[in-house]
Enzyme design. Structure first.
Site, PDB file in Angstrom:
ATOM      1  N   CYS A 105      79.820  59.821 -33.400  1.00  0.00           N
ATOM      2  CA  CYS A 105      78.781  59.040 -32.747  1.00  0.00           C
ATOM      3  C   CYS A 105      78.208  58.067 -33.766  1.00  0.00           C
ATOM      4  O   CYS A 105      77.909  58.466 -34.893  1.00  0.00           O
ATOM      5  CB  CYS A 105      77.694  59.984 -32.229  1.00  0.00           C
ATOM      6  SG  CYS A 105      76.376  59.151 -31.335  1.00  0.00           S
ATOM      7  N   LEU A 106      78.054  56.818 -33.376  1.00  0.00           N
ATOM      8  CA  LEU A 106      77.491  55.833 -34.305  1.00  0.00           C
ATOM      9  C   LEU A 106      76.048  56.179 -34.675  1.00  0.00           C
ATOM     10  O   LEU A 106      75.547  55.701 -35.689  1.00  0.00           O
ATOM     11  CB  LEU A 106      77.558  54.426 -33.703  1.00  0.00           C
ATOM     12  CG  LEU A 106      78.970  53.882 -33.448  1.00  0.00           C
ATOM     13  CD1 LEU A 106      78.896  52.472 -32.878  1.00  0.00           C
ATOM     14  CD2 LEU A 106      79.825  53.907 -34.703  1.00  0.00           C
ATOM     15  N   HIS A 131      80.277  61.120 -22.890  1.00  0.00           N
ATOM     16  CA  HIS A 131      79.485  61.008 -24.129  1.00  0.00           C
ATOM     17  C   HIS A 131      78.426  59.910 -23.977  1.00  0.00           C
ATOM     18  O   HIS A 131      77.252  60.117 -24.329  1.00  0.00           O
ATOM     19  CB  HIS A 131      80.442  60.703 -25.295  1.00  0.00           C
ATOM     20  CG  HIS A 131      79.781  60.494 -26.625  1.00  0.00           C
ATOM     21  ND1 HIS A 131      80.053  61.284 -27.722  1.00  0.00           N
ATOM     22  CD2 HIS A 131      78.876  59.568 -27.041  1.00  0.00           C
ATOM     23  CE1 HIS A 131      79.322  60.854 -28.747  1.00  0.00           C
ATOM     24  NE2 HIS A 131      78.614  59.812 -28.372  1.00  0.00           N
ATOM     25  N   GLU A 132      78.841  58.761 -23.429  1.00  0.00           N
ATOM     26  CA  GLU A 132      77.902  57.634 -23.320  1.00  0.00           C
ATOM     27  C   GLU A 132      76.858  57.871 -22.237  1.00  0.00           C
ATOM     28  O   GLU A 132      75.688  57.516 -22.409  1.00  0.00           O
ATOM     29  CB  GLU A 132      78.653  56.327 -23.059  1.00  0.00           C
ATOM     30  CG  GLU A 132      79.673  55.942 -24.124  1.00  0.00           C
ATOM     31  CD  GLU A 132      79.129  55.958 -25.545  1.00  0.00           C
ATOM     32  OE1 GLU A 132      77.912  55.767 -25.735  1.00  0.00           O
ATOM     33  OE2 GLU A 132      79.921  56.187 -26.480  1.00  0.00           O
ATOM     34  N   GLY A 164      82.672  53.360 -27.787  1.00  0.00           N
ATOM     35  CA  GLY A 164      81.678  53.266 -26.732  1.00  0.00           C
ATOM     36  C   GLY A 164      80.305  53.099 -27.362  1.00  0.00           C
ATOM     37  O   GLY A 164      80.121  53.416 -28.549  1.00  0.00           O
ATOM     38  N   HIS A 170      74.033  59.826 -23.479  1.00  0.00           N
ATOM     39  CA  HIS A 170      73.023  59.058 -24.222  1.00  0.00           C
ATOM     40  C   HIS A 170      71.940  58.510 -23.293  1.00  0.00           C
ATOM     41  O   HIS A 170      70.789  58.344 -23.705  1.00  0.00           O
ATOM     42  CB  HIS A 170      73.676  57.876 -24.962  1.00  0.00           C
ATOM     43  CG  HIS A 170      74.279  58.238 -26.289  1.00  0.00           C
ATOM     44  ND1 HIS A 170      73.557  58.822 -27.313  1.00  0.00           N
ATOM     45  CD2 HIS A 170      75.531  58.083 -26.774  1.00  0.00           C
ATOM     46  CE1 HIS A 170      74.349  58.997 -28.367  1.00  0.00           C
ATOM     47  NE2 HIS A 170      75.555  58.570 -28.068  1.00  0.00           N
ATOM     48  N   GLN A 228      71.198  53.532 -27.963  1.00  0.00           N
ATOM     49  CA  GLN A 228      71.628  53.529 -29.369  1.00  0.00           C
ATOM     50  C   GLN A 228      71.257  52.223 -30.076  1.00  0.00           C
ATOM     51  O   GLN A 228      71.278  52.177 -31.304  1.00  0.00           O
ATOM     52  CB  GLN A 228      73.140  53.735 -29.471  1.00  0.00           C
ATOM     53  CG  GLN A 228      73.585  55.126 -29.037  1.00  0.00           C
ATOM     54  CD  GLN A 228      75.075  55.265 -29.233  1.00  0.00           C
ATOM     55  OE1 GLN A 228      75.861  54.887 -28.362  1.00  0.00           O
ATOM     56  NE2 GLN A 228      75.472  55.786 -30.383  1.00  0.00           N
TER      57      GLN A 228
HETATM   58 ZN   LIG Z   1      77.167  58.606 -29.328  1.00  0.00          ZN
END
Ligand SMILES: [Zn+2]
Length: 183
Positions: free
Chosen positions: A102-103, A144-145, A49, A148, A54
């Site tokens: 997480c990226l 999670h997304e 995701g 963000h 991000q």
């Molecule tokens: Zn993340």
């Protein structure tokens, strides 16, 4: 298309509340290019995701990757999707806990309690309204997304830091017993 630079923990954009996207802009070239670039970026870095903040765009847009069903070869728990201006409703108090990554926090994993079943309403990449119920790992990815978009990262959701692990040590000691993918 282009691979975009990913904002890392400490970049202030990850702590901002992202702005809604006016629906009449969704099919315009800027948002369509952003969606295409986000998919290319997610593929490049192996995420499941990705949220627009991000990639340094503080707007309410997220994408999720195909999520294969670990128990049925060739089946999927969820297919890749785009959610714009998503609204979440919790459908249960029941929690699940996966080791999330997480990226934007690339070397860490940690166990995060999330609500097991949710309803998500929003607009897709063509500006069409959707309303779906999701559960289990796809619901975790979605929560999670959406976090963000509100300036929240998975570390904030951990009940404590005792499960926080470097990716390398997670792979050595935990991967066999815990699910979870970078997102
Ligand atoms: Zn993340």
């Amino acid at each position: 298309m282009a691979i975009l630079k990913v904002a890392k923990l400490g970049h202030p954009i990850l702590r901002q509340v992202a702005a809604p996207i006016p629906p009449d802009q969704i099919t315009g070239p800027d948002i369509q290019r952003l969606i295409a670039d986000m998919f290319e970026t997610m593929e490049e870095y192996g995420g499941v995701g990705l949220a627009a903040p991000q990639v340094h765009q503080s707007v309410r847009l997220l994408i999720t990757e195909d999520i294969p069903d670990p128990e049925q070869e060739g089946e999927f728990l969820a297919r890749r999707s785009v959610a714009i201006n998503p609204e979440i409703t919790f459908l249960t108090d029941e929690e699940v806990a996966f080791y999330e990554g997480c990226l934007s926090i690339p070397d860490f994993r940690g166990q995060v309690p999330r609500i097991r079943r949710i309803r998500v309403r929003g607009l897709d990449e063509k500006g069409r309204a959707f309303d779906r119920e999701i559960e289990g790992f796809p619901a975790v990815v979605c929560q999670h997304e959406i976090d963000h978009l509100n300036g929240v990262i998975f570390l904030d959701r951990m009940r404590g830091l005792s499960t926080l692990a470097y990716q390398s040590e997670f792979d050595r000691f935990r991967a066999a017993s815990a699910a979870g993918e970078p997102s």
